[in-house]
Design an enzyme around this catalytic site. Structure first.
Site, PDB file in Angstrom:
ATOM      1  N   HIS A   1      74.520 -30.382  47.847  1.00 47.89           N
ATOM      2  CA  HIS A   1      74.983 -29.262  47.285  1.00 47.89           C
ATOM      3  C   HIS A   1      73.885 -27.932  47.580  1.00 47.89           C
ATOM      4  O   HIS A   1      74.309 -26.980  47.081  1.00 47.89           O
ATOM      5  CB  HIS A   1      75.240 -29.172  45.818  1.00 47.89           C
ATOM      6  CG  HIS A   1      74.122 -29.326  44.777  1.00 47.89           C
ATOM      7  ND1 HIS A   1      73.564 -30.279  44.523  1.00 47.89           N
ATOM      8  CD2 HIS A   1      73.513 -28.273  44.252  1.00 47.89           C
ATOM      9  CE1 HIS A   1      72.528 -30.299  43.796  1.00 47.89           C
ATOM     10  NE2 HIS A   1      72.646 -28.876  43.423  1.00 47.89           N
TER      11      HIS A   1
ATOM     12  N   ASP B   1      76.705 -36.558  46.790  1.00 53.02           N
ATOM     13  CA  ASP B   1      76.000 -35.468  46.701  1.00 53.02           C
ATOM     14  C   ASP B   1      74.459 -35.680  47.503  1.00 53.02           C
ATOM     15  O   ASP B   1      73.514 -35.314  47.291  1.00 53.02           O
ATOM     16  CB  ASP B   1      75.482 -35.032  45.510  1.00 53.02           C
ATOM     17  CG  ASP B   1      74.726 -33.538  45.320  1.00 53.02           C
ATOM     18  OD1 ASP B   1      75.215 -32.866  46.301  1.00 53.02           O
ATOM     19  OD2 ASP B   1      74.048 -33.252  44.252  1.00 53.02           O
TER      20      ASP B   1
ATOM     21  N   GLY C   1      65.248 -25.463  42.391  1.00 55.96           N
ATOM     22  CA  GLY C   1      64.590 -26.265  43.580  1.00 55.96           C
ATOM     23  C   GLY C   1      64.540 -27.591  43.020  1.00 55.96           C
ATOM     24  O   GLY C   1      63.796 -28.237  44.139  1.00 55.96           O
TER      25      GLY C   1
ATOM     26  N   SER D   1      66.583 -30.222  42.875  1.00 61.15           N
ATOM     27  CA  SER D   1      67.416 -30.987  43.363  1.00 61.15           C
ATOM     28  C   SER D   1      66.975 -31.303  44.913  1.00 61.15           C
ATOM     29  O   SER D   1      66.660 -30.612  45.660  1.00 61.15           O
ATOM     30  CB  SER D   1      68.811 -30.457  43.685  1.00 61.15           C
ATOM     31  OG  SER D   1      69.349 -30.342  42.136  1.00 61.15           O
TER      32      SER D   1
ATOM     33  N   ILE E   1      95.701 -42.767  51.207  1.00 63.76           N
ATOM     34  CA  ILE E   1      96.930 -42.939  51.182  1.00 63.76           C
ATOM     35  C   ILE E   1      98.002 -41.955  50.838  1.00 63.76           C
ATOM     36  O   ILE E   1      99.061 -41.880  51.189  1.00 63.76           O
ATOM     37  CB  ILE E   1      97.190 -44.199  49.937  1.00 63.76           C
ATOM     38  CG1 ILE E   1      96.715 -43.799  48.548  1.00 63.76           C
ATOM     39  CG2 ILE E   1      96.718 -45.542  50.347  1.00 63.76           C
ATOM     40  CD1 ILE E   1      97.486 -44.716  47.533  1.00 63.76           C
TER      41      ILE E   1
END
Lengths: 309, 219
Positions: free
Chosen positions: A53, A83, A156, A158, A208
């Site tokens: 992200h 992620d 910052g 992440s 599906i």
């Protein structure tokens, strides 16, 4: 008060600072969005793993290593469901992070969350606050262990690693999988996804073509048919030309089992649609007008959507 | 090693360690907190419930705090024994956000001053203060980063939980030495003015002749 070099706190402090110094060699800053950069981990020389992200562009990505050198990078692949994103550096530089592959995270274990939201590696201290078994993210990604950290989340953060007191990586930190709490994606998940992203550029997922809604089944039908659950999944939409459409599924059918396993929540079905099912025929059991029936569906591949956080 | 609680008794070297390093760390933390309390004061402003904290820098009664904590021409200082005394403002520097106060008090303990330049990301630090009217609140964390300006520490960002009222209080290392004066909260991080900057401020005050002490303020 005398200062003894062998005081427990002092040696703990020295150990933590040494762990940060060691792990810092494998922490990078990634400039792939506006304002502050995000963090990343050197997985092996030339390969960076980070939080999907935080990567808002696929090209013109600049990576700053902890020694200050900058390297260009391109996106090798991303998996929004877990992620995780992987970048390839333009040169095979960097020190691969040492990984704590021997043990699962334990509640109470000391962790340091590292990041590089600027020119220097930063550290935050905390403990593992909760662990659990395998779980699925909102987007259907399989995460091998639930690990929540009691660590403050800073801008910052992440994409950086959580490391143990020896500076070994326990997982990839992200604020993108849970609201307002720090999660770490365990190594096993990162390893699996990174391999798929490097080989295929994406994580293949089965498809599906059904929109499903949980509904309570008629008590009489449950009893009469000896069904294991009281909730099924009603078909509320069918993708035109999709696998379920081709197999003859109708609106209003209630799916009760997929490949022999009962399903009563859409996430269970999503979980069963892993990449290795693509192309195989699977038996789907459903109720139509209160009567059970079975259909064979050939699982297709989910097409990538342009997904940006 | 020996673990010496603040009351002077000596624990058998092995007893704490035998019970585990977590217990040994716990005993040390308690001792450390008591030690830091001995040189941390509360800075009061009239008509306000909570103001800030301060550090006894010199046993003669010199107290270092933040400039923004001193909102009064005649601030008061609550010493460790709850005694409230009038303080004189010796110097205020808004650029450094530092102030030097002078009080009369007996048996004041000066804080040992540590070296902010020895801090590394991950080093353990403690903050003590009186946030939001809570007295002697202790907060433990690690150094997040030390920002430098022309090679000298400018700010210490630490992963410690601070609140208004912590301002002016000490950020200390694991030996109880003051490495910074807690000054603000930025993006959830505690930000402290390094001891090296406090020393620079005190040298300027000393040079201006505002205080005359037999002992140099800052070496």
């Amino acid at each position: 008060m005398s200062t003894t070099p062998d005081s427990v706190l002092q040696s703990l402090s020295d150990d933590l600072a040494a762990a940060v110094a060691k792990a810092s060699l494998s922490v990078v800053a990634i400039h792939a969005r506006r304002r502050i950069p995000s963090s990343g981990i050197i997985w092996r020389p030339g390969v960076i793993v980070t939080a999907h992200h935080t990567i808002q562009r696929d090209e013109n990505i600049i990576v700053t290593l902890s020694d200050g050198t900058t390297v260009g990078a391109t996106l090798a692949g991303r998996d929004p469901t877990t992620d995780i994103a992987v970048l390839r550096l333009n040169s095979e530089v960097g020190v691969a992070a040492e990984r704590a592959t021997d043990a699962d995270a334990k509640v109470g274990q000391i962790v340091l969350a590292l990041g590089m939201p600027g020119s220097a590696v930063t550290a935050a201290l905390g403990v593992v606050s909760a662990t659990g078994g395998e779980w699925r993210s909102w987007h259907g990604g399989r995460i091998d262990q639930f690990v929540r950290l009691d660590v403050s989340i800073y801008d910052g953060f992440s994409g950086g690693p959580s490391v143990d007191a020896r500076g070994r990586v326990l997982g990839l930190n992200t604020s993108g999988l849970a609201r307002a709490s720090a999660m770490t994606i365990p190594l096993r998940t990162v390893e699996r996804v990174v391999e798929q992203l490097l080989s295929a550029g994406r994580v293949r997922r089965g498809f599906i073509g059904l929109g499903l809604q949980p509904v309570r089944l008629q008590a009489g039908v449950v009893k009469e048919q000896g069904l294991p659950r009281e909730v099924g999944l009603m078909v509320v939409s069918i993708e035109e030309g999709g696998p379920a459409h081709a197999a003859g599924v109708s609106l209003g059918d209630v799916v009760i089992a997929f490949d022999g396993a009962p399903v009563s929540d859409p996430s269970e079905l999503l979980g069963a649609l892993s990449g290795e099912r693509i192309g195989s025929a699977v038996v789907i059991r459903l109720l139509r007008g209160g009567s059970p029936m079975e259909l064979h569906i050939t699982v297709g591949e989910r097409q990538r959507r342009k997904e940006h956080a | 090693m020996t673990v010496t609680p603040i009351d002077g008794s000596t624990l058998a070297a092995g007893s704490a360690l035998a019970a585990g390093s977590a217990l040994a760390a716990d005993i040390e933390l308690e001792r450390l907190a008591a030690f830091v309390r001995s040189y941390t004061v509360e800075v009061l402003s009239r008509g306000r419930s909570s103001a800030g904290s301060g550090v006894i820098w010199h046993a003669d009664g010199l107290i270092v705090t933040n400039a923004h904590v001193v909102r009064d021409a005649r601030p008061q200082v609550a010493l460790g024994n709850k005694e409230v005394v009038e303080a004189r403002i010796v110097a205020i520097d808004k650029r450094f956000d530092l102030a030097l106060l002078s009080v009369r008090g007996d048996g004041l303990h000066a804080a040992p001053i540590g070296d902010a330049e020895s801090l590394r990301a991950g080093s353990l630090v403690l903050a003590l203060g009186h946030p939001l009217g809570v007295h002697n609140a202790l907060s433990l964390g690690v150094v997040h980063t030390v920002t430098t300006e022309r090679g000298l520490p400018r700010y210490i960002a630490a992963d410690v939980r601070l609140a208004p009222g912590n301002s002016g209080g000490p950020l200390v290392d694991t030996s109880g030495r003051v490495v910074g004066i807690n000054a603000m909260i930025v993006g959830g991080l505690g930000v402290a003015i390094p001891s090296t900057v406090v020393r620079r401020f005190l040298r300027q005050v000393s040079a201006s002749g505002a205080v005359n002490l037999s002992v140099p303020l800052a070496a």
